[in-house]
Scaffold this motif. Sequence first.
Motif, PDB file in Angstrom:
ATOM      1  N   ASN A  37       0.810  -1.215   0.000  1.00 55.82           N
ATOM      2  CA  ASN A  37       0.000   0.000   0.000  1.00 55.82           C
ATOM      3  C   ASN A  37       0.843   1.266   0.000  1.00 55.82           C
ATOM      4  O   ASN A  37       0.313   2.368   0.137  1.00 55.82           O
ATOM      5  CB  ASN A  37      -0.978   0.012   1.185  1.00 55.82           C
ATOM      6  CG  ASN A  37      -0.297  -0.147   2.518  1.00 55.82           C
ATOM      7  OD1 ASN A  37       0.843   0.262   2.693  1.00 55.82           O
ATOM      8  ND2 ASN A  37      -0.988  -0.739   3.468  1.00 55.82           N
ATOM      9  N   GLY A  38       2.169   1.115  -0.150  1.00 57.63           N
ATOM     10  CA  GLY A  38       3.037   2.267  -0.317  1.00 57.63           C
ATOM     11  C   GLY A  38       3.588   2.855   0.971  1.00 57.63           C
ATOM     12  O   GLY A  38       4.320   3.840   0.943  1.00 57.63           O
ATOM     13  N   LYS A  39       3.267   2.268   2.103  1.00 59.44           N
ATOM     14  CA  LYS A  39       3.785   2.773   3.372  1.00 59.44           C
ATOM     15  C   LYS A  39       5.163   2.166   3.651  1.00 59.44           C
ATOM     16  O   LYS A  39       5.521   1.118   3.121  1.00 59.44           O
ATOM     17  CB  LYS A  39       2.830   2.416   4.514  1.00 59.44           C
ATOM     18  CG  LYS A  39       1.480   3.115   4.448  1.00 59.44           C
ATOM     19  CD  LYS A  39       0.645   2.762   5.666  1.00 59.44           C
ATOM     20  CE  LYS A  39      -0.722   3.422   5.627  1.00 59.44           C
ATOM     21  NZ  LYS A  39      -1.529   3.092   6.826  1.00 59.44           N
ATOM     22  N   VAL A  40       5.916   2.850   4.500  1.00 56.82           N
ATOM     23  CA  VAL A  40       7.221   2.318   4.914  1.00 56.82           C
ATOM     24  C   VAL A  40       7.015   0.983   5.619  1.00 56.82           C
ATOM     25  O   VAL A  40       6.171   0.849   6.505  1.00 56.82           O
ATOM     26  CB  VAL A  40       7.929   3.311   5.855  1.00 56.82           C
ATOM     27  CG1 VAL A  40       9.210   2.700   6.409  1.00 56.82           C
ATOM     28  CG2 VAL A  40       8.242   4.614   5.118  1.00 56.82           C
ATOM     29  N   ASN A  41       7.773  -0.020   5.206  1.00 60.32           N
ATOM     30  CA  ASN A  41       7.630  -1.370   5.772  1.00 60.32           C
ATOM     31  C   ASN A  41       8.486  -1.479   7.043  1.00 60.32           C
ATOM     32  O   ASN A  41       9.585  -2.036   7.045  1.00 60.32           O
ATOM     33  CB  ASN A  41       8.060  -2.413   4.739  1.00 60.32           C
ATOM     34  CG  ASN A  41       7.608  -3.819   5.116  1.00 60.32           C
ATOM     35  OD1 ASN A  41       7.481  -4.130   6.294  1.00 60.32           O
ATOM     36  ND2 ASN A  41       7.370  -4.647   4.128  1.00 60.32           N
TER      37      ASN A  41
END
Length: 463
Positions: A445-449
């Motif tokens: 979803n494009g968030k920092v993992n």
Amino acid sequence: MELYNLIRKNEKLTFTDSSTGVSKSIAEMDQSLKIDNIRSVAFIYNDNQLPTIETLLNFYQSKFAIALLGMSLNDNFKENLEEKYTPYYIYDPSRTEIDGYSPVNASDTIVLFKRNENSIYPIHPKIKLLLSTSGTTGSPKFVRLSDENLVQNAKSIMEYMPIKEDDVVPLNVPINFVYGLSIFTTNCIKANQIICTDKDAFQKEFWLDLKKYGYSTLGGVPYFYEMLYSIGFFKKDHPSLRYLTHTGGMLNHQLIEAISEFSEKFGKQFFAQYGQTEACGRMAYLPPDDLLRKGTSIGLPVQNGHFEIDKETCELIYNGPNVFGGYANRRADLQFYEEQEKLYTGDKARVDNEGYYYIIGRIKRIVKLFGVRLNLDEAELLLKDALGGQTFICLGINDKYLAVLYTDDLLNKELILKVLKAKLGLHASSLKIIHMENPVPLTPNGKVNYPLIKEQLETEILV
């Protein structure tokens, strides 16, 4: 299904695949697949391409409950999920065979995998969609959502979102991410053309498509906008764009100022928002005119939504018709749908004297260093504000260190260390400052993992 009926009423709606150029109207997508219309579970692995969207819409109007997942999920994770939930159908073009399933031609272009053995079991009538909050780990934990949940959230978003009947909207946020799904549903109800794409803003082709199709809007999480800022996106006009949307975390002050200046100069609108999968995507929004005035605020609750703050923990609690029906960890859990009066968000918040809400950190994003509690989200924002709006990632490592990762080649460790010592009073011995030479790992979803980065640090760098 009310949501599908609202989409179907938009007779001008067209879907275009950016990779192939193929377009289909909503009428052409309607009941275009041959599927058994029974009450069971279908797994759809999403790549944001036209065939996936066609498959999703066909299953949504059927009796099936749908688990919407990312196609790039590890095959072992996929197999584990399929073993636990035994879906009747699977849509996954990335695989040519699936053990226990046989391929069937649902249309001239779409192949489904159908389970060889009976997989009918009790499913609560309200469950329509299953979404994962884990993204990459293949956790069997799903959020149970009803058609009513999705309809109510879509309607509340459309009350403030300036969607027009001639809009062209890219699916640049994956629809298996609840934010991408809500972009998809709201625009399907009213907009003109949906561009099905798996291209992201790091690719030249994405920007060529923006000009080719004339995108009306873009959506993204903070990292997306930090990247746009770094490439000078906000320094020039993009004529077709009317508004931008954001969710997934706080923007730093420098970025807010740049977006505000861009919006005022070129006549755009920017909607900062706040949401969670458990509430179908969006629970609050900041009116564009308040962006500069209210800065990092998530704004006001969406229509029919309500916030309260726990007096003891400062946890933000949401109430509204878009709140989910509980979690499922195995297929037996699908026979239940538990109405939730309140959603405990896990976020700490405050509210100002005008009723605008602010997230001040995650309850779980807290570490203790030498007995001092430190909010990691606040530490990230502090660094971004002090050092020019760049990407910073703060993590607690082994209860001993604050790890700070940064991406800007022009910054140096000494400067970051100086800011942390001055602002937070931390000793150098408790800090690990690391320059990230490779791209920041992101969730689908494009968030920092954060979990992946934390695992790498604990096992490889700081052992």
